[in-house]
Design a protein around this motif. Structure first.
Motif, PDB file in Angstrom:
ATOM      1  N   GLN A   1       0.854  -1.205  -0.160  1.00 55.55           N
ATOM      2  CA  GLN A   1       0.037  -0.287   0.033  1.00 55.55           C
ATOM      3  C   GLN A   1       0.811   1.110   0.140  1.00 55.55           C
ATOM      4  OE1 GLN A   1      -2.421  -0.851   3.601  1.00 55.55           O
ATOM      5  NE2 GLN A   1      -3.733  -2.399   2.228  1.00 55.55           N
ATOM      6  N   LEU A   2       2.062   1.265   0.681  1.00 52.44           N
ATOM      7  CA  LEU A   2       3.008   2.292   0.403  1.00 52.44           C
ATOM      8  C   LEU A   2       3.542   2.589  -0.716  1.00 52.44           C
ATOM      9  CD1 LEU A   2       4.649   2.018   4.076  1.00 52.44           C
ATOM     10  CD2 LEU A   2       3.276   3.840   3.533  1.00 52.44           C
ATOM     11  N   ALA A   3       3.841   1.424  -1.308  1.00 52.71           N
ATOM     12  CA  ALA A   3       4.411   1.418  -2.598  1.00 52.71           C
ATOM     13  C   ALA A   3       3.561   2.061  -3.826  1.00 52.71           C
ATOM     14  CB  ALA A   3       5.106   0.263  -3.082  1.00 52.71           C
ATOM     15  N   VAL A   4       2.372   1.674  -3.742  1.00 52.42           N
ATOM     16  CA  VAL A   4       1.514   2.294  -4.701  1.00 52.42           C
ATOM     17  C   VAL A   4       0.983   3.739  -4.443  1.00 52.42           C
ATOM     18  CG1 VAL A   4       0.593  -0.182  -5.168  1.00 52.42           C
ATOM     19  CG2 VAL A   4      -0.530   1.106  -3.725  1.00 52.42           C
ATOM     20  N   LEU A   5       1.146   3.940  -3.110  1.00 46.62           N
ATOM     21  CA  LEU A   5       0.610   5.518  -2.923  1.00 46.62           C
ATOM     22  C   LEU A   5       2.013   6.442  -2.955  1.00 46.62           C
ATOM     23  CD1 LEU A   5      -1.859   4.845  -0.169  1.00 46.62           C
ATOM     24  CD2 LEU A   5      -2.404   5.447  -2.678  1.00 46.62           C
ATOM     25  N   ALA A   6       3.073   5.915  -3.355  1.00 50.87           N
ATOM     26  CA  ALA A   6       4.210   6.830  -3.289  1.00 50.87           C
ATOM     27  C   ALA A   6       4.070   7.968  -4.365  1.00 50.87           C
ATOM     28  CB  ALA A   6       5.668   5.755  -3.690  1.00 50.87           C
ATOM     29  N   PRO A   7       4.600   8.870  -4.403  1.00 52.38           N
ATOM     30  CA  PRO A   7       4.493   9.969  -5.344  1.00 52.38           C
ATOM     31  C   PRO A   7       5.073   9.798  -6.669  1.00 52.38           C
ATOM     32  CG  PRO A   7       5.500  10.895  -3.297  1.00 52.38           C
ATOM     33  CD  PRO A   7       5.530   9.564  -3.376  1.00 52.38           C
ATOM     34  N   GLU A   8       6.170   8.913  -6.972  1.00 52.60           N
ATOM     35  CA  GLU A   8       6.380   8.392  -8.126  1.00 52.60           C
ATOM     36  C   GLU A   8       5.445   7.423  -8.967  1.00 52.60           C
ATOM     37  OE1 GLU A   8       8.616   5.795  -5.249  1.00 52.60           O
ATOM     38  OE2 GLU A   8       8.104   7.941  -5.389  1.00 52.60           O
ATOM     39  N   ALA A   9       4.557   6.896  -8.146  1.00 48.39           N
ATOM     40  CA  ALA A   9       3.639   6.010  -8.972  1.00 48.39           C
ATOM     41  C   ALA A   9       2.334   6.797  -9.238  1.00 48.39           C
ATOM     42  CB  ALA A   9       3.025   4.892  -7.728  1.00 48.39           C
ATOM     43  N   SER A  10       2.030   7.837  -8.717  1.00 47.31           N
ATOM     44  CA  SER A  10       0.932   8.571  -8.919  1.00 47.31           C
ATOM     45  C   SER A  10       0.496   8.819 -10.554  1.00 47.31           C
ATOM     46  CB  SER A  10       1.080  10.066  -8.555  1.00 47.31           C
ATOM     47  OG  SER A  10      -0.130  11.039  -8.880  1.00 47.31           O
ATOM     48  N   GLY A  11      -0.642   8.243 -10.758  1.00 45.24           N
ATOM     49  CA  GLY A  11      -1.223   8.505 -12.517  1.00 45.24           C
ATOM     50  C   GLY A  11      -0.663   7.383 -13.250  1.00 45.24           C
TER      51      GLY A  11
END
Length: 626
Positions: free
Chosen positions: A26-36
């Motif tokens: 959950q932390l990994a997919v919500l990281a800034p680099e994963a946005s969009g």
């Protein structure tokens, strides 16, 4: 660390469920680099990935808004490999998106497609389904994906393994090319990489939890059992751990039916789950487990993926799975989201090597032991009774008054014994089981060391199966070990005759074989003592597939013929000709002997001849006319 970057409506739903600490995925997919971005995520089962992609979808579907608008064509699609996983995703999304006004529709096999059609016509924000049913709705024009903004493939590797590649490609081809794609998979085989290259754009690769991470919260136990005591061992393991919910995995529906009936007879609140049940029956069984009306689920591997049961603390493998990946997904039903769990493998002696291979495939070292004994369980029952709330809690006024009345009528010791008896009456009785790996005495082990497999060093038995029934050491040796609860080192010389087979066993297991020889009712392959010691005749050179150092068969026929019964432990099929099991039998003739070179000596059986009858034409060449 709280969920700081999620939509306010979803953050409120997480707080109500006490989701205060995000999991690594959950932390990994919500990281800034994963946005969009499109995401290609590998995470083990039980890592919280359903909530993870639910949060990622909200980022695209809602943005800063807290509620959805009017429901028309679906904006998000989640594809899952099994009905159970798809329905579980729908349940998770129901509470996660409760405050957003989201309309979530499931489309799975086994449910009424007309009802699903009506729900789709009424509009949906999110659709969750299985590949076959989703494709069916698409082909019939019931599902419109033109407005889709997010597509999620959950357990993508499992969908490819189940043969859904064509359905997945058909579904993804029907989605807009600008939609966001999220692929979640426990493993990343070549097929997943190919799918990602075709349907994702500049996907961010996220890998969470290594080989150890998927098992960190699971304690693996391997228990040695006698093959005839597998069901009793299941009873004792359930009683020993006494978890609120447990799953017992079997390989076939028939074993599920038998084990489920046995547990119910022994006062366990158990339900069955297998592919032969309708979807409605499977839903009822799972709901009984969630409600606490049932505590034990007996299931085939249909339940190995995607099922998340509350307080599931124990997984029992009554039969070993086919591969390490299946073992991982079975065991992954427990030890989820930070909770601890136990995975118990029941291992008969002839499955020890297979178990070691499975454990190496997982990178896990299990704790080996025998099954819990009845005495150990009774001791635990005594300790649990002393901690039971029925005894530790202060009684109410009415209960205290009734207690005083009982004390006035009976001695305190009498009442305490009655209370203990009442407590035990509600518990299934433990079974007497043995540990085949530790039950032998030092004398037996010494006999094993002295037994070298040579003729004269053991005790002889015979099987009513011979060369005419395709008897071969490749399947005879496992059959003998299984029937006698023995290992290969306990079996010496095997001599195969035309109508039956003689074999030698070590003195340590001779009594065990003699015991099963008296239990032949219902058995077609019979084992019985061979009077008079080893049969006459020297051993022949071992054939292909025979164990090294053990003669394959002896050419001298034995006196007792095979009765022609069809036997359960099916040998390899005959390639044709006479002598098949249950087929035509050749007329007995003079025994063949084996010469020094291994060649068979002696004449073939004589052909049947009759004297010529009157009027018969002579055979042979016709005389040339002059």
């Amino acid at each position: 660390m709280p969920f700081m970057t999620t939509n306010p409506a979803l953050a409120h739903a997480l707080a109500e469920r006490d989701y205060n600490n995000p999991t690594p995925v959950q932390l990994a997919v919500l990281a800034p680099e994963a946005s969009g971005r499109d995401l290609l995520v590998s995470a083990q089962t039980g890592s919280g990935k359903t909530v993870a992609y639910g949060l990622v979808m909200a980022e695209t579907l809602l943005g800063a808004e807290e509620r959805f608008g009017y429901a028309r064509a679906p904006q998000a699609l989640v594809v899952a490999p099994t009905r159970e996983l798809a329905l579980q995703v729908q349940r998770e999304f129901t509470w996660l998106y409760a405050a957003t006004g989201a309309r979530i529709v499931s489309c799975v096999g086994g449910m009424d497609p007309r009802q699903e059609q009506r729900q789709l016509e009424q509009g949906a924000h999110i659709v969750v389904g299985t590949p076959g049913r989703l494709r069916d709705h698409l082909e019939r024009g019931r599902l419109d994906l033109s407005a889709l903004r997010v597509a999620v493939l959950d357990e993508a590797d499992e969908m490819l393994d189940l043969g859904f590649r064509e359905d997945l490609e058909f579904i993804l081809d029907a989605t807009p090319p600008e939609r966001r794609s999220l692929l979640f998979s426990a493993t990343m085989p070549r097929g997943i990489a190919t799918l990602a290259r075709r349907y994702q754009r500049d996907a961010l690769r996220i890998e969470v939890a290594g080989a150890e991470g998927g098992h960190a919260d699971i304690e693996y136990r391997a228990m040695r059992i006698a093959p005839t005591e597998a069901e009793h061992a299941v009873v004792n393991v359930l009683r020993y751990y006494d978890t609120p919910t447990a799953i017992v995995f079997c390989n076939t529906r028939e074993v599920v039916r038998r084990l489920h009936a046995m547990l119910q007879e022994r006062q366990f609140s158990a339900v069955a789950l297998s592919g032969e049940l309708t979807q409605k029956e499977r839903n009822h069984a799972l709901q009984a487990l969630r409600d606490g009306r049932a505590r034990v689920c007996v299931a085939t591997d249909v339940a190995a993926r995607g099922i998340d049961l509350p307080n599931l603390g124990l997984v029992i493998h009554a039969e070993l799975p086919s591969d390490a990946e299946t073992l991982q997904h079975r065991s992954g039903r427990t030890g989820r989201a930070g909770r601890k769990g136990v995975s118990v493998l029941l291992v008969p002696p002839f499955r020890r090597r297979r178990t070691d291979d499975l454990m190496r495939g997982l990178g896990v070292t299990p704790t080996w032991s025998g099954p819990p004994t009845a005495e150990e369980i009774r001791k635990l029952d005594h300790e649990r009774m002393l901690r039971d709330a029925l005894i530790t809690e202060e009684p109410g006024e009415e209960d205290a008054s009734a207690g005083l009345a009982l004390l006035a009528a009976y001695p305190a010791g009498h009442l305490a014994g009655a209370l203990a008896r009442l407590y035990r009456s509600g518990l299934p009785a433990p079974e007497e089981v043995s540990d085949p790996g530790e039950s032998r005495t030092a004398r037996d082990r010494s006999a094993d060391r002295d037994f070298g497999g040579a003729s004269g060093g053991g005790v002889w038995f015979r099987l009513n199966v011979g060369r005419r029934q395709n008897a071969d050491p490749k399947w005879l040796l496992p059959l003998i070990c299984r029937r006698g609860n023995a290992t290969r080192k306990d079996i010496g010389v095997i001599r195969i005759f035309d109508e039956e087979t003689a074999f030698e066993v070590s003195p340590a297991v001779a009594a065990r074989f003699a015991k099963i020889s008296r239990k032949m009712d219902g058995e077609d392959v019979m084992i019985e003592p061979l009077p008079g010691g080893p049969p006459a005749g020297g051993p022949r050179r071992p054939g292909r597939g025979a164990p090294r150092g053990k003669p394959r068969h002896d050419r001298a026929p034995y006196e007792k013929p095979f009765k022609g019964k069809k036997f359960r432990d099916e040998p390899p099929q005959d390639r044709g000709g006479e002598g098949k099991a249950g087929g035509a039998r050749a007329t007995p003739w003079k025994a063949r002997e084996t010469g020094p070179s291994g060649q068979t000596k002696g004449a073939h059986p004589p052909k049947s001849r009759r004297p010529p009858a009157a009027g018969d034409k002579p055979k042979g060449k016709r005389p040339r006319s002059s």
